[in-house]
Design an enzyme around this catalytic site. Structure first.
Site, PDB file in Angstrom:
ATOM      1  N   CYS B 140      -0.016  -2.825   1.319  1.00  0.00           N
ATOM      2  CA  CYS B 140      -0.429  -1.716   2.187  1.00  0.00           C
ATOM      3  C   CYS B 140      -1.610  -0.954   1.594  1.00  0.00           C
ATOM      4  CB  CYS B 140       0.719  -0.750   2.418  1.00  0.00           C
ATOM      5  SG  CYS B 140       2.053  -1.483   3.352  1.00  0.00           S
ATOM      6  N   HIS B 141      -1.426  -0.464   0.344  1.00  0.00           N
ATOM      7  CA  HIS B 141      -2.473   0.367  -0.236  1.00  0.00           C
ATOM      8  C   HIS B 141      -2.853  -0.067  -1.645  1.00  0.00           C
ATOM      9  CE1 HIS B 141      -0.241   2.808   2.762  1.00  0.00           C
ATOM     10  NE2 HIS B 141      -1.464   2.889   3.252  1.00  0.00           N
ATOM     11  N   GLY B 142      -2.442  -1.294  -2.015  1.00  0.00           N
ATOM     12  CA  GLY B 142      -2.930  -1.895  -3.250  1.00  0.00           C
ATOM     13  C   GLY B 142      -2.274  -1.460  -4.527  1.00  0.00           C
TER      14      GLY B 142
END
Lengths: 690, 176
Positions: B140-142
Site C-alpha cells: 500500500c505505502h511501501g
C-alpha cells in the site's frame, strides 16, 4: 400561529444564522410561543405521545436493522440472535415490537378523540385527511415489519394480505406476482418488505410534518370546540403544553414499560416463534390486534372483491368524515345524541376487533355482518342524519368560560377515575378466582413456576436437572439450535462455570470443515458451538419419526400456547401471566394415557394425550418414572421430570429473562418517581395560568 | 406568568424543578446507554474469538502460512538459519522501533515467527518474502519489515505486533 416570526435572538451567532435560515424563529413560533387552548385535556397528550413513539420506533428500528439479516434463510435466526446475544438486544427488540402496538394504541385514542371533539371539522379537513394518510402508512409499515422475523404468522400473514390484491378484477394475479417478486412469498418478498419497512417511517415522518404544519395554521381544536378568540383563551405552548405533555408521556411510558419488561409476548402470536414453513399453514391466521376490526369486516362479506373493498372502504370512509358530518356544533360534549352514538361506535369497533380474533363460523359470522353494517351506518347514515335532526346544547362563549365552568365539574371526574380503579381492582381480584376455575377441564392447568411474576428467577437446580433430562431423553429426537454450550455459563442460566460448560461441550462431536483437504471432519465441541440436532436435516428427522419432524426445542415454550379466551386475557394483563407456553409443554409431557378413553378413537401410529390438541400426538410417551436419576435426591417421577425439563426449555427460549425483570424493576421504580415529580412540576407551572 | 422565587432564596419550587430536571437527565442518560452498548461485539462474536490451535508440522523451513484469529491474519513463518542470523545481528540502534529478536519469538523456538500480518501504518496486509529485508513488504505505502517483523523502512511507526500465543508442544501452538 403563522406569518413571519417576531423572534429576535440576542446571541450574535444565532442572529447570523437566523438572518440566513430562520429555523430558530420557526421552532420558537411553533413550539414555544405557539398559543395553545388552555382547556385541553389529557386526550390531547396523545399527539405528543405519538411523536415520541414515531421517534422511538425509528431509533430502535435503525438499530435493529444493524443486526438483522433480510434473507429467508437467516432472518428468523438473526432475530433470535439479536434477542440472545446482542448487548441489550432483547430490550431493543421488545421496545420495537411492543412499541408498534403502543403506537397503534395511541393513534386509536388520538383518532377517537378527534372523532368525539369534531377535530375534523372546518377548518381542519386537510389536517384530518393527512391524519388518515398517516394511519394508512402506519398500517402498511406495521404489516411489513411483522413479516420481517419470518416466523409462521409472518409468512402466512404476508401470503394472506398480499392475496387481498388478487381480488382486483383482471389484474389481480399480476399484481400479486408483482408484490411477491416470485411464484410465492419468498426471499424477494422479504427483501423488498425490509427495504420498504425501513423507508415508510421516514415518509410517515414527512407527512407528520405536514400534519403539524396544518395543525399550526388552523390552531388546535379543544374540548369546548370553540375557536380561541382572545389571549385569555390560550397559553404559550412552552412551558404549559410542553410540561403537560411531558407528564402525559411519562405516564404512558409506565404503561409501555409494563409490556416491554413484563409481558413482551402478550400482544404477539406464539406461532411467530415457529420459523416460516411454506408447507404448513397455522390453524388460524390472525393479524396483530390493531388490524382485527378491519379483518372482521373483510371476513364478514361473503364475496372476495366486496370484502376487500369494504375493508379498505372502512378506512377510506374516515377521509370523508368532514363532509359526512356537517353539524355546526363541533364537540360531542354539547351534542347529546352524537355523544351516545359515538360511544356505540366505540363499542362496535371493539366488538369487531373481538370478532376478528375468533374463528369465522356460526354466530360470529352473523354478528360480524351486523356490526359491519353498524360500522358503516355510523358514518354514512347516523352522522349525516344527526346533523339535521339533533338540537345541540349551547356551547360556551369562549374557552375561558369553559375553563371556569370546568373547575366545578371536578367531582364528576374524580368519581369516574375512582370507578375505573374499582373496575381494574375487581378484574385483578377476579383473576385469581378464574385461574382456579380453569383447572378442571382439558385446558392445561396453570403450574407454579419460579420464573413467573415480576421477581421471577430460574431455579438453578431445576435448570440443571432439566438439562440432564434433555440430554438423556429429549436429545434423542430434538435439537436446541439456538443454545450454545457457552450459554450454560451465562449469568441467569443453570449456573455452570465456563470450565464446566467447556467440558460439557467436549462430550459432543461437532461436524466441522471443510479442512485443507476439502473434507468434513468431526471434532470435540467447543463453548462457541451450538447444541447439535440429532438428525442431519429435516428429511432425515421425518424418516426416523414416522413422517413427523420433531421440532427444535430452543423456542418451544414460546412457540406453544393455548387459548386463554375472554375475559381471561384481560386478567392476564394485570397478573402478568406469561406462562401459557411452559404450562402447555409441562401438561403435554404429563398428559399421556396408555389407552384412549372409551368413545375416542385416534389415528394409527399416534398416542393419546389429554392436553394435546385433538388428543392424538405422534410422539410416544417420552418420560416414565425412574428413567433419569438425579444427584440431588429430587424424586425420579414424570411430574418432576416434566417440571424440570420445561424450566430448562423456558430458559432455552429466553436466557435473558432474569436480566429483563431486574432492569424492568429499576425502570419502573425510576418512571414512577419521575412521573410523580413531573406531576407536581406540571401543577406548579400551571398554577401560574389560572 | 412570572415565577415568585427570588435568586438568593431557593424555594421548594426551585427544588422541585431542579429535581425533575435532574431525573430527566438521569433517565435520558440511562436510555442512551443500551442504545450505544448494542454496537459492541455480541456474545456470539466474542465466543468466536476463542483461542485457536495450529499444527506446525506441515510448515517446511523457509515457508510460512497465514491463519485467521479474531478476523486478523496471523503469519506463522518457519525461518531459515539465514533469516534468524539476519534478525539477530541487526544493531538495535538502527531500528525505528528497537526490539531484539529474542523479544519477538519464544525462547528455544527461534525458528518460529508468529506475527499479526497487519501493517502498523494504516492496516493493509504486508506480503511475506518480499522487500529488501528478507521479511515483509506492504504494497500500500511501501513499508518494509525484516525477518523478525520489525519495521525497517517506510511510513509504518512500529513493528508487526506479536499476538499472544504459547507452544503446547514442539509442533503445536495455541494463539489467543
Amino acid at each position: 400561529m403563522s406569518g413571519p416570526s417576531d423572534f429576535q435572538p440576542s446571541n450574535p451567532a444565532l442572529k447570523w444564522i437566523e438572518r440566513r435560515l430562520p429555523i430558530f424563529g420557526l421552532v420558537h413560533s411553533s413550539f414555544v410561543a405557539y398559543p395553545t387552548p388552555r382547556n385541553l385535556n389529557y386526550w390531547w397528550t396523545f399527539g405528543a405521545i405519538l411523536s415520541m413513539m414515531l421517534a422511538l420506533q425509528i431509533l430502535t428500528g435503525v438499530i435493529l436493522a444493524m443486526h438483522y439479516t433480510p434473507h429467508a434463510d437467516l432472518a428468523f435466526k438473526s432475530v433470535e440472535l439479536i434477542v440472545r446475544d446482542v448487548n441489550y438486544g432483547w430490550l431493543l427488540r421488545n421496545m420495537h415490537a411492543c412499541g408498534a402496538s403502543m403506537f397503534f394504541f395511541a393513534v386509536y385514542i388520538h383518532m377517537f378523540r378527534g372523532l368525539y371533539y369534531g377535530s375534523y371539522k372546518e377548518p381542519r379537513e386537510v389536517l384530518w385527511i393527512l391524519g388518515v394518510i398517516i394511519y394508512l402508512l402506519m398500517m402498511a409499515t406495521g404489516f411489513m415489519g411483522y413479516v420481517l422475523p419470518w416466523g409462521q404468522m409472518s409468512f402466512w400473514g404476508a401470503t394472506v394480505i398480499t392475496n387481498l390484491f388478487s381480488a382486483v378484477p383482471y389484474f389481480g394475479e399480476s399484481i400479486v406476482t408483482l408484490l411477491w417478486g416470485g411464484y410465492s412469498v419468498g426471499n424477494p418478498t422479504l427483501n423488498r418488505f425490509f427495504s420498504l419497512h425501513y423507508l415508510l417511517p421516514f415518509v410517515i415522518a414527512g407527512v407528520v410534518v405536514l400534519h403539524i404544519w396544518a395543525l399550526h395554521v388552523a390552531g388546535q381544536n379543544n374540548p369546548a370546540g370553540v375557536e380561541a378568540k382572545t389571549e385569555k383563551d390560550t397559553v404559550p405552548f412552552t412551558p404549559y403544553a410542553t410540561i403537560k405533555d411531558a407528564f402525559g408521556v411519562s405516564c404512558f411510558l409506565i404503561f409501555f414499560a409494563w409490556f416491554i419488561f413484563y409481558m413482551p409476548n402478550y400482544l404477539g402470536d406464539a406461532d411467530n416463534y415457529i420459523p416460516a414453513n411454506p408447507g404448513v399453514t397455522p390453524a388460524h391466521i390472525v393479524p396483530e390486534w390493531y388490524y382485527l376490526p378491519f379483518y372482521a369486516i373483510l371476513r364478514s362479506i361473503p364475496n372476495k372483491l366486496a370484502g376487500v373493498a369494504c375493508m379498505f372502504g372502512a378506512i377510506i370512509v374516515l377521509a370523508f368524515l368532514p363532509w359526512l358530518d356537517n353539524a355546526r356544533t363541533r364537540s360531542s360534549k354539547y351534542r347529546p345524541l352524537a355523544k351516545q352514538f359515538f360511544w356505540i361506535f366505540v363499542v362496535v369497533c371493539i366488538l369487531l376487533g373481538y370478532l376478528g380474533s375468533q374463528p369465522p363460523e356460526g354466530i360470529y359470522v352473523i354478528a360480524g355482518r351486523i356490526l359491519t353494517v353498524c360500522y358503516f351506518a355510523y358514518f354514512l347514515i347516523v352522522l349525516p342524519l344527526l346533523a339535521r335532526i339533533e338540537t345541540p346544547r349551547p356551547v360556551p362563549n369562549s374557552i375561558a368560560d369553559d375553563v371556569l365552568a370546568k373547575s366545578k365539574g371536578r367531582a364528576a371526574t374524580a368519581a369516574s377515575v375512582m370507578f375505573a380503579l374499582a373496575v381494574a381492582g375487581g378484574l385483578f381480584a377476579g383473576s385469581t378466582q378464574n385461574a382456579k376455575a380453569e383447572e378442571g377441564g382439558d385446558a392445561p392447568p396453570a403450574q407454579s413456576w419460579s420464573f413467573s411474576g415480576p421477581f421471577g428467577k430460574y431455579d438453578r437446580g431445576s435448570l440443571q436437572r432439566g438439562l440432564k433430562v434433555y440430554k438423556e431423553v429429549c436429545s434423542a429426537c430434538h435439537g436446541l439450535n439456538y443454545i450454545a454450550f457457552r450459554n450454560l455459563a451465562d449469568a441467569g442460566g443453570p449456573g455452570y462455570s465456563e470450565a464446566q460448560a467447556a467440558a460439557l461441550a467436549a462430550e459432543y462431536k461437532i461436524k466441522d470443515g471443510p479442512n485443507d483437504q476439502g473434507e468434513m471432519f468431526e471434532r470435540p465441541g467447543r463453548p462457541a458451538d451450538y447444541f447439535p440436532a440429532p438428525f442431519p436435516n429435516e428429511q432425515a428427522a421425518r424418516v426416523a419419526n414416522g413422517g413427523a419432524a420433531p421440532p427444535d426445542l430452543s423456542l418451544i415454550t414460546k412457540a406453544r400456547s393455548y387459548k386463554r379466551g375472554f375475559p381471561q386475557f384481560v386478567f392476564d394483563f394485570f397478573t402478568q401471566y406469561q406462562e401459557q407456553g411452559p404450562d402447555y409443554v409441562d401438561a403435554v409431557l404429563q398428559g399421556f394415557e396408555d389407552k384412549a378413553p372409551a368413545g375416542v378413537t385416534i389415528p394409527e401410529g399416534s398416542y393419546y394425550n389429554k392436553y394435546f390438541p385433538g388428543h392424538a400426538i405422534k410422539m410416544p410417551k417420552p418420560l416414565s418414572d425412574g428413567q433419569v436419576t438425579f444427584d440431588d435426591g429430587s424424586p425420579a417421577t414424570v411430574k418432576q421430570y416434566a417440571h424440570d425439563v420445561t424450566t430448562f426449555l423456558m430458559w432455552a427460549a429466553e436466557p435473558r429473562m432474569e436480566e429483563r425483570k431486574r432492569i424492568g424493576m429499576q425502570v419502573f421504580f425510576f418512571l414512577v418517581i419521575f412521573a410523580i415529580l413531573m406531576y407536581f412540576t406540571k401543577r406548579k407551572v400551571w398554577a401560574n395560568a389560572h | 406568568m412570572t415565577t415568585a422565587s427570588s435568586a438568593d432564596h431557593p424555594t421548594r419550587r426551585d427544588f422541585l424543578f431542579v429535581a425533575t430536571g435532574a431525573a430527566a437527565v438521569v433517565g435520558a442518560a440511562a436510555t442512551v446507554w443500551p442504545l450505544v452498548a448494542q454496537m459492541n461485539p455480541d456474545a456470539a462474536t466474542i465466543a468466536a474469538g476463542a483461542p485457536i490451535q495450529v499444527d506446525l508440522t506441515p510448515i517446511a523451513e523457509g515457508q510460512d502460512i497465514k491463519v485467521f484469529w479474531r478476523g486478523k491474519p496471523i503469519y506463522i513463518s518457519h525461518r531459515t538459519k539465514k533469516q534468524i542470523q539476519e534478525a539477530q545481528s541487526v544493531p538495535l540502534s538502527s531500528l525505528p522501533d528497537p526490539q531484539p529478536d529474542s523479544a519477538r519469538v519464544k525462547a528455544g523456538h527461534d525458528q518460529w515467527l508468529v506475527v499479526i500480518g497487519i501493517c502498523t501504518h494504516l492496516g493493509c496486509i504486508p506480503i511475506a518474502h518480499e522487500g529488501n529485508y528478507d521479511g515483509f513488504f506492504c504494497p500500500c505505502h511501501g513499508s518494509q519489515y525484516d525477518s523478525s517483523g520489525r519495521i525497517r523502512q517506510g511510513p509504518a511507526p512500529a513493528n508487526l505486533p506479536v499476538p499472544p500465543y504459547a507452544f503446547l508442544s514442539d509442533t503445536k501452538i495455541q494463539i489467543g
